[in-house]
Write an enzyme that holds these catalytic residues in place. Structure first.
Site, PDB file in Angstrom:
ATOM      1  N   HIS A  16       0.867  -1.178   0.000  1.00 58.61           N
ATOM      2  CA  HIS A  16       0.000   0.000   0.000  1.00 58.61           C
ATOM      3  C   HIS A  16       0.901   1.224   0.000  1.00 58.61           C
ATOM      4  O   HIS A  16       1.763   1.387   0.860  1.00 58.61           O
ATOM      5  CB  HIS A  16      -0.920   0.036   1.219  1.00 58.61           C
ATOM      6  N   CYS A  17       0.694   2.107  -0.959  1.00 57.47           N
ATOM      7  CA  CYS A  17       1.556   3.285  -1.119  1.00 57.47           C
ATOM      8  C   CYS A  17       0.795   4.541  -0.678  1.00 57.47           C
ATOM      9  O   CYS A  17      -0.207   4.915  -1.298  1.00 57.47           O
ATOM     10  CB  CYS A  17       1.997   3.419  -2.575  1.00 57.47           C
TER      11      CYS A  17
END
Length: 295
Positions: free
Chosen positions: A144-145
């Protein structure tokens, strides 16, 4: 009172929106410092320096367009969600009851085995992982960025890699262009050859671009290594305990599993319809595996 850590993780999405504003701010500062403060005066002087500055401005804008295009594709493209009531299919069912596990696709088997997610209470396809921030399972999840307020998965991993590449090239070019101004920073400040605000902007733009270029280089090297072995960030630990990684099909096929086979689209955040139809891995539900490795 019980605290649900998974619910707390979802609060990181709010941080992501500030990251988007930060990205916009960095781009704005870099644009002003490179185009207006550095290249602009050179363009007005004429001669060779004017031609060089013109070329820099053109390259700067081309990279910026590709960077923003890739960035927005990562932000808005769904990385891949699990269909409702999806269930794992055994290799025998997938290839046909009673058939042997004959190798297909140039010596590789196609398997659709998966598991079950207790959080989503739904089937979990292979290489799928539950994201605590998004509160859902993501197909072939890499991570997850917070910079894109989205997960990076099967359907937007190519866009993420292109975003890293073009951002690295852009920040590296900005650093080189701003380096002479940075070197002369103290002399210009002493001689009052430029306004304090312009000097501060050039100094800040150089430091930011240098920092991002160095950090992005590390990320590019890491993801190039992952791409070459067809591994995601969350699969690194799982891969350590294996002699042969079952999804490693060779560098060429590993690359095509992410970027597709149409060479003219490799450097653009796009896929051809043929690739989307003929490469199941781009959909995130089905992946070919090595026939010499047990599932």
């Amino acid at each position: 009172m019980e605290i649900n850590l998974f619910k707390l993780c979802s609060g990181l999405r709010v941080l992501g929106y500030f990251m988007i504003l930060l990205v916009a701010g960095i781009i704005g500062i870099s644009y002003y410092a490179v185009v207006f403060l550095t290249c602009g005066p050179q363009l007005l002087r004429g001669g060779f320096h004017s031609f060089l500055s013109f070329a820099i401005v053109i390259i700067f804008h081309v990279l910026l367009i590709l960077l923003l295009w890739s960035y927005f594709r990562v932000v808005f493209k769904d990385p891949g969600s699990v269909p409702e009531n999806w269930r794992a299919v055994s290799a025998e069912e997938n290839l046909g009851v009673g058939s042997s596990l004959a190798a297909v696709d140039d010596g590789f088997e196609r398997r659709s085995r998966g598991g079950y997610c207790i959080h989503c209470q739904n089937g979990k396809p292979p290489r799928c992982h539950h994201c605590s921030v998004c509160q859902r399972c993501v197909l072939k999840m890499d991570h997850h960025c917070v910079w894109v307020v989205n997960c990076v998965g099967a359907r937007n991993y190519k866009f993420f890699l292109l975003f890293l590449l073009y951002t690295f090239l852009e920040t590296t070019m900005d650093t080189v262009v701003l380096l002479p101004s940075f070197i002369n920073f103290f002399a210009d400040a002493k001689n009052h050859s430029s306004t304090p605000s312009n000097l501060a902007l050039v100094f800040l733009a150089f430091v930011l671009n240098l920092a991002f270029a160095l950090s992005l280089l590390c990320f590019l090297v890491m993801h190039a290594s992952l791409l070459s072995s067809n591994t995601t960030s969350v699969e690194v630990h799982e891969k350590k305990g294996t002699v042969r990684w079952k999804y490693d099909l060779g560098r060429k096929m590993n690359f095509e599993q992410v970027f597709g086979t149409k060479k003219s689209l490799w450097f653009f955040p796009l896929f051809s319809q043929d690739d989307l139809h003929n490469i199941p891995a781009l959909g995130g539900l089905d992946f070919p595996t090595r026939s010499d490795v047990e599932a």
